[in-house]
Structures are given as C-alpha cells and as structure tokens.
Design a protein around this motif. Structure first.
Motif, PDB file in Angstrom:
ATOM      1  N   ALA A 403       0.836  -1.215   0.000  1.00  0.00           N
ATOM      2  CA  ALA A 403       0.000   0.000   0.000  1.00  0.00           C
ATOM      3  C   ALA A 403       0.867   1.261   0.000  1.00  0.00           C
ATOM      4  CB  ALA A 403      -0.915  -0.009   1.227  1.00  0.00           C
ATOM      5  N   ASP A 404       2.038   1.195   0.651  1.00  0.00           N
ATOM      6  CA  ASP A 404       2.916   2.368   0.674  1.00  0.00           C
ATOM      7  C   ASP A 404       3.524   2.618  -0.704  1.00  0.00           C
ATOM      8  OD1 ASP A 404       2.730   2.953   3.532  1.00  0.00           O
ATOM      9  OD2 ASP A 404       3.754   1.029   3.784  1.00  0.00           O
ATOM     10  N   LEU A 405       3.796   1.546  -1.448  1.00  0.00           N
ATOM     11  CA  LEU A 405       4.320   1.719  -2.813  1.00  0.00           C
ATOM     12  C   LEU A 405       3.239   2.344  -3.700  1.00  0.00           C
ATOM     13  CD1 LEU A 405       6.200  -1.670  -3.387  1.00  0.00           C
ATOM     14  CD2 LEU A 405       7.100   0.467  -2.473  1.00  0.00           C
ATOM     15  N   GLU A 406       2.025   1.852  -3.546  1.00  0.00           N
ATOM     16  CA  GLU A 406       0.923   2.428  -4.331  1.00  0.00           C
ATOM     17  C   GLU A 406       0.739   3.906  -3.980  1.00  0.00           C
ATOM     18  OE1 GLU A 406      -2.384  -0.130  -3.542  1.00  0.00           O
ATOM     19  OE2 GLU A 406      -1.464  -1.818  -4.610  1.00  0.00           O
ATOM     20  N   ALA A 407       0.982   4.211  -2.705  1.00  0.00           N
ATOM     21  CA  ALA A 407       0.837   5.606  -2.268  1.00  0.00           C
ATOM     22  C   ALA A 407       1.876   6.507  -2.932  1.00  0.00           C
ATOM     23  CB  ALA A 407       0.951   5.690  -0.749  1.00  0.00           C
ATOM     24  N   ILE A 408       3.071   5.961  -3.226  1.00  0.00           N
ATOM     25  CA  ILE A 408       4.084   6.751  -3.959  1.00  0.00           C
ATOM     26  C   ILE A 408       3.524   7.097  -5.336  1.00  0.00           C
ATOM     27  CG2 ILE A 408       6.350   6.649  -5.090  1.00  0.00           C
ATOM     28  CD1 ILE A 408       7.413   5.070  -2.736  1.00  0.00           C
ATOM     29  N   ARG A 409       2.942   6.093  -5.992  1.00  0.00           N
ATOM     30  CA  ARG A 409       2.340   6.355  -7.306  1.00  0.00           C
ATOM     31  C   ARG A 409       1.218   7.402  -7.177  1.00  0.00           C
ATOM     32  NH1 ARG A 409      -1.204   2.612  -9.635  1.00  0.00           N
ATOM     33  NH2 ARG A 409      -2.228   2.812  -7.606  1.00  0.00           N
ATOM     34  N   ASP A 410       0.343   7.221  -6.181  1.00  0.00           N
ATOM     35  CA  ASP A 410      -0.827   8.103  -6.066  1.00  0.00           C
ATOM     36  C   ASP A 410      -0.427   9.561  -5.832  1.00  0.00           C
ATOM     37  OD1 ASP A 410      -2.293   5.848  -6.404  1.00  0.00           O
ATOM     38  OD2 ASP A 410      -2.874   5.626  -4.293  1.00  0.00           O
ATOM     39  N   VAL A 411       0.495   9.766  -4.918  1.00  0.00           N
ATOM     40  CA  VAL A 411       0.856  11.161  -4.619  1.00  0.00           C
ATOM     41  C   VAL A 411       1.616  11.769  -5.803  1.00  0.00           C
ATOM     42  CG1 VAL A 411       3.066  10.816  -3.368  1.00  0.00           C
ATOM     43  CG2 VAL A 411       1.575  12.717  -2.760  1.00  0.00           C
ATOM     44  N   THR A 412       2.396  10.943  -6.514  1.00  0.00           N
ATOM     45  CA  THR A 412       3.112  11.461  -7.686  1.00  0.00           C
ATOM     46  C   THR A 412       2.108  11.852  -8.777  1.00  0.00           C
ATOM     47  OG1 THR A 412       4.951   9.990  -7.152  1.00  0.00           O
ATOM     48  CG2 THR A 412       4.957  10.951  -9.348  1.00  0.00           C
ATOM     49  N   VAL A 413       1.087  11.029  -8.958  1.00  0.00           N
ATOM     50  CA  VAL A 413       0.060  11.344  -9.959  1.00  0.00           C
ATOM     51  C   VAL A 413      -0.643  12.658  -9.583  1.00  0.00           C
ATOM     52  CG1 VAL A 413      -2.184  10.606 -10.870  1.00  0.00           C
ATOM     53  CG2 VAL A 413      -0.297   8.977 -10.732  1.00  0.00           C
TER      54      VAL A 413
END
Ligand code: SF4
Length: 581
Positions: A403-413
């Motif tokens: 979930a933390d890796l996905e959060a990197i993608r989400d905040v970058t988007v």
C-alpha cells in the motif's frame, strides 16, 4: 603521468582559477590537503574549500591542494612511480608535514588508498614512520563511521573544521615529536587516534570493547567537535573559483547548519545538530564580494529555510543579480515569497523529498509532513512558475507494505495533475523526476541497529514501483537497485576489519564482489545483521552527542507511528537536541 607533466597540468589548472593561496614554505607548517577523487569532484566540495581556507588563514601554515588524476591516467601514473605533487607549488606530497584527506563519500575509500600509494606512502598507518607526513582523515564520513578507515589514518578528525583545523595546527606547533603529538591530540576534542585502541571481539564476531592502550591517555570515546554558535564565524563559501568543477563557477555558501526535523533515517539531520544560522549580513557581504567572479549562487544547507532571515537573504542575492540554486528544500518551510524569489532569480526546478507516499509511513520515519501539505507545496511551486519538480523517495523502510508503494504512485500522480493544471494555460509542461533509493541504515541514526532489507524483497519492490509508475507522461523515475547500495552499506556499517577488503578492491579496480570473496569477509554479517544486541557498535568510538537511549526511543516511537515534532511545531523538541558541553 611524469612529474613534468603533472607540473604542467597544475600550472594550467591554476591559470584558470581565481582565489588560490600561494605562500612561501620556509618556516611554516606544510599541509597537503587532498580530496580522494579528481579535481572536478573535489573542487565542487564546499567542505574541502573551507578546510583549505581555514588552514591558510593561519599565518604559520601553508596549505596546498592535491587530487587524484583522471581515471584514464591513474594507472600510468602509478606505474611511472612519479610522486603525487600539490597544485600550488608542485611539491611532492610526501615532503609535507601533514597530509590531510577530506573524505565525503564511502565510495572514495579505495581512492584514499590509491592517493596514499601515489604519494609514495604506505597505506597502513602501522607501516609508516614519523618521517612520513602525519596522515589526518576528516570530512563528512567521520561524522558517520570512520572505523573502516581507521587503519589507514594516523589521526581521524571528527567534527567541524572550524574547531579542528586551529587545534591541529596548535598541537603540531607545540609537539614536534610524533608520539607526543598523538598523545596531545588524543586529549583534544574531536581527535581520534585509532592506534591508541585495541578492539576486542566477541566469539560471535561482534565488537566486545574498544580498549584504550595503556600510557596513551586516550579517552574511552572521542567527543565530536562542533562549534556552539556560528554568530561570529564566516560561513563556508567558495574561495577558489574555477570553471572546471561540477557546478562551474558557482558561488557556494552555507546558510544554515543542521536540521531539527529529526527524521529517523537521516545521519545528516542528527549529526549536524544543533541548528545554527550564519549571520545574514555576512552571507550577503561575501556574496557581494564574490559577484565579480560568479553570477550563480548555490545555497548549501540541509534545511535552508530554517534560517530566520532566509527571505532577506534571497532578496539580497536577487538584487545583486544572482540566479539562485538551493539544495533540496524542506517541504514544511516552503513559503510563497521563497518560491517566488527563487523563480525570479531564474530557477526552473525545485527539489523536495517526500521520502515515501503515505502519511502512515512518514510518521514511522518521522518525516513530519502530510500528503495534503506536500500537495499544497506542489501547488505553490507550479503556481509560481517553476516548471520542474525533483522528488526523492526511499524504499525498504521499516513496516513498508504494498500500500505504501501504491501511495508513492498516487501522490506522484496528484503532483503531476497539479503540474498540468498550471502548465497547460502557460503552454509549457515541465517534468517530474523521481529518484528512489533503498534505505541504507546509517550509523548515528535511530536505524543504526537495523539490518538492511533482504535484497530480493527490495528488488521486487523496485520492480513493482516501476510497473506502478509506467506510462505516466512527463514523469521519469530512476529506481536504484539494491545491488548498487549493498557495498555502500558495507562501507557505511563496517569496522576496521574491512580494511583488507578496501585494499583488495583498490587493487582489483573496484570489483567489490571479488574483493569480499578474496579477503574472506562476511559482508552479510555487516549488512543484514540485527545489531540491537551488540554491546558496542563500530561507530560508538565517536560520541556524536546523541544518546543511544534517545535513538532507541525514537525507533520504538516509529514502530508506533508516532511523530517527534520539530521545534517549530512543538517546543518540547528542543530538549532533545544535544548540548555541546
Ligand atoms: S528534513 Fe529530515 S531528511 Fe531532511 S535534512 Fe532534515 S532530518 Fe534530514
């Protein structure tokens, strides 16, 4: 490269420089100051330039620089046997009283050995004599863990040059005999004499104790030297201008030392405390003097905006006509005037470090900003006309999940959406460039006992992150592999037993895998071991001012996802900052 060729090259380099110091040697203490890398890299180091100035500020000292030749010429120079010479007077380094090495990066440890060999000196301190120059190792790595270099150094100078340089010169002046000198230095704050300690090992290979050799007078641990206040100090600033460095003729100046955010992984944050701001008037005065040589100012500080007068400094530099490049900016300090001033000075790119993508994991590592604050800062940056954003992230953090890796993608988007929102009406779209590094637990931090994450797990995370971030226009990511960090971790977490490995890697051209195998070192022991039960850590020989109990508390708070808020947000944090007695 033959001696005459070295001399010719030195003269050509000097001809392109402004600000070097040339003093007669007669009657002076002669210090050869070496950066264990090329001129191009070394002259980009503000720390190196500062030590040069500090030595030459002393009337009875002459300090000259020396560097490694470019890689393609190194072997020829070693083979020729031509001695390494200094830049200013082209004198062989071996004829100096002191060889001071400023070491900024672990990767330069093999270069330390090369430089000693080029200078015609034995790499090991035990094989040198009192007729050889006193080999002093200082620089940023001595704040972290100097122990891998212990067997190569006569003296390790741990701490800040403003105190160490005059103390070293005074001790040498007063103690002409080498043994007396070492005993005298051992009693001074910041000077670690490795040969004055025997290291006792437990059966499981951990360090049982550092034992002071009788008659040396050395303390059980060496207190790091740090100036209490910088009010009356000149800020470190470029004193030699040359176009032949990474930053060209940029005027570099340190604005504020230290950062009080106390991120749990950050050795620089913990080790440059307390936070000390250099006087704004003096910063501006030095900038004014440097203006004839440079039109670009590089502001060197890990928490630039912690300076209480940062807006006045930026305005002043702008009025002088400087374009301004800050190092990385701390997110919680970014204000509209700061971003506007940077843009007005011509800056098109800003670097920030969200470190990870989720608020939860940021609480674990004590990065005291939230995604909402990061997005607000991103809006501020792009709304004020900055085109590009550079981001630093880490993986391999404690408690990290998918979930933390996905959060990197989400905040970058989300950051990219903000960039598009402001860029499209201007008809100009910039780029978001992310850099992702595996966590290397660093000595002198709350993670100093932590093993590095299993390489297979980190590589799988890197792969997953690449998938998550693929196909995003205007977004580019550089995700470093665990392998890249593996040997850096060995150098960072090692002790004096890895000296053989450093020498082997120096001989075989940096083939670390072979060097480890040939010297029988168990690299995994250093990198992947839980050190929480170790009685002594290799770097405990230097007392950096932070207590182990504080780091333990911080680590536990991290696992509970609790912040330790910096002073700006919570006054109670002030009492955590070490007192320099
Ligand atoms: S904000 Fe955190 S990571 Fe950045 S310098 Fe300060 S302590 Fe280190």
């Amino acid at each position: 490269m033959k001696t005459w060729e070295q001399r010719e090259r030195a003269r050509l380099m000097l001809a392109r420089e402004v600000g070097y110091v040339r003093k007669p040697h007669g009657g002076r203490l002669r210090v050869a100051l070496a950066f264990p890398n090329t001129y191009y890299v070394g002259m980009s180091s503000l720390g190196f330039q500062t030590v040069y100035r500090l030595f030459n500020d002393l009337d009875d000292v002459v300090c000259e620089r020396t560097f490694l030749p470019p890689k393609q010429e190194l072997q020829a120079q070693l083979a020729s046997g031509a001695p390494l010479v200094t830049l200013e007077s082209q004198t062989p380094v071996s004829e100096f009283d002191v060889l001071a090495l400023s070491v900024s990066f672990e990767w330069d440890y093999t270069n330390v050995v090369t430089l000693l060999r080029l200078a015609g000196l034995q790499p090991r301190a035990s094989a040198r004599s009192a007729r050889d120059p006193l080999v002093v190792v200082g620089g940023a790595v001595t704040f972290v863990n100097p122990e891998p270099l212990a067997l190569f150094a006569d003296v390790i100078a741990a701490g800040e040059g403003e105190l160490l340089v005059p103390a070293l010169a005074a001790a040498i002046r007063e103690c002409p005999e080498r043994g007396d000198l070492l005993r005298r230095l051992a009693c001074e704050r910041g000077f670690y004499i490795p040969s004055f300690y025997d290291v006792r090992y437990a059966e499981n290979g951990t360090i049982a104790a550092y034992e002071v050799k009788p008659g040396t007078g050395a303390p059980p641990t060496v207190k790091k030297a740090a100036v209490k206040s910088v009010e009356r100090l000149d800020p470190p600033a470029t004193s030699i201008f040359t176009p032949d460095t990474e930053f060209g003729s940029r005027f570099l100046i340190e604005v504020v030392r230290g950062c009080a955010n106390l991120c749990r992984f950050c050795w620089a944050g913990y080790n440059y405390l307390p936070v000390r701001a250099f006087p704004a008037d003096r910063i501006l005065e030095l900038a004014r003097q440097a203006k004839v040589h440079s039109s670009k100012a590089g502001l060197v500080s890990i928490a630039l905006c912690d300076h209480p007068e940062i807006e006045r400094i930026l305005t002043g530099l702008l009025e002088m006509g400087y374009s301004i490049s800050p190092a990385s900016l701390r997110l919680d300090d970014l204000t509209e005037p700061i971003v506007r001033l940077l843009r007005q000075s011509g800056e098109r790119s800003i670097t920030i470090a969200p470190e990870t993508g989720s608020d939860r994991l940021r609480r674990v590592i004590n990065k005291t900003v939230t995604n909402d604050e990061i997005l607000a800062a991103t809006d501020l940056i792009f709304a004020n006309g900055i085109d590009n954003l550079k981001l630093y992230y880490m993986i391999g953090l404690p408690t990290e999940t998918e979930a933390d890796l996905e959060a990197i993608r989400d905040v970058t988007v989300q950051m990219r959406d903000i960039m598009l929102k402001h860029g499209r009406p201007r008809g100009r779209l910039g780029r978001i460039v992310g850099s992702v590094n595996p966590l290397i637990p660093k000595p002198g931090t709350a993670y100093q006992w932590l093993p590095m994450e299993d390489p297979a797990v980190t590589d799988a995370k890197g792969k997953r992150l690449r998938q998550l971030l693929s196909g995003l226009d205007n977004v580019y990511f550089n995700i470093k592999s665990e392998r890249h960090s593996y040997y850096q971790a060995l150098l960072s977490l090692g002790d004096r037993r890895i000296a053989d490995t450093i020498e082997a890697a120096e001989r075989n051209g940096g083939q670390w895998r072979a060097a480890v195998a040939d010297t029988g070192i168990d690299a995994g022991f250093y990198i992947f071991r839980d050190r929480s039960k170790d009685p002594v850590l290799a770097w405990d020989i230097i007392d950096g001012g932070m207590k182990a109990s504080f780091f333990q508390t911080e680590f536990s708070k991290g696992l509970r996802e609790e912040w330790t808020l910096p002073p700006k947000r919570q006054r109670e944090n002030i009492k955590l900052i070490p007192v320099l007695d």
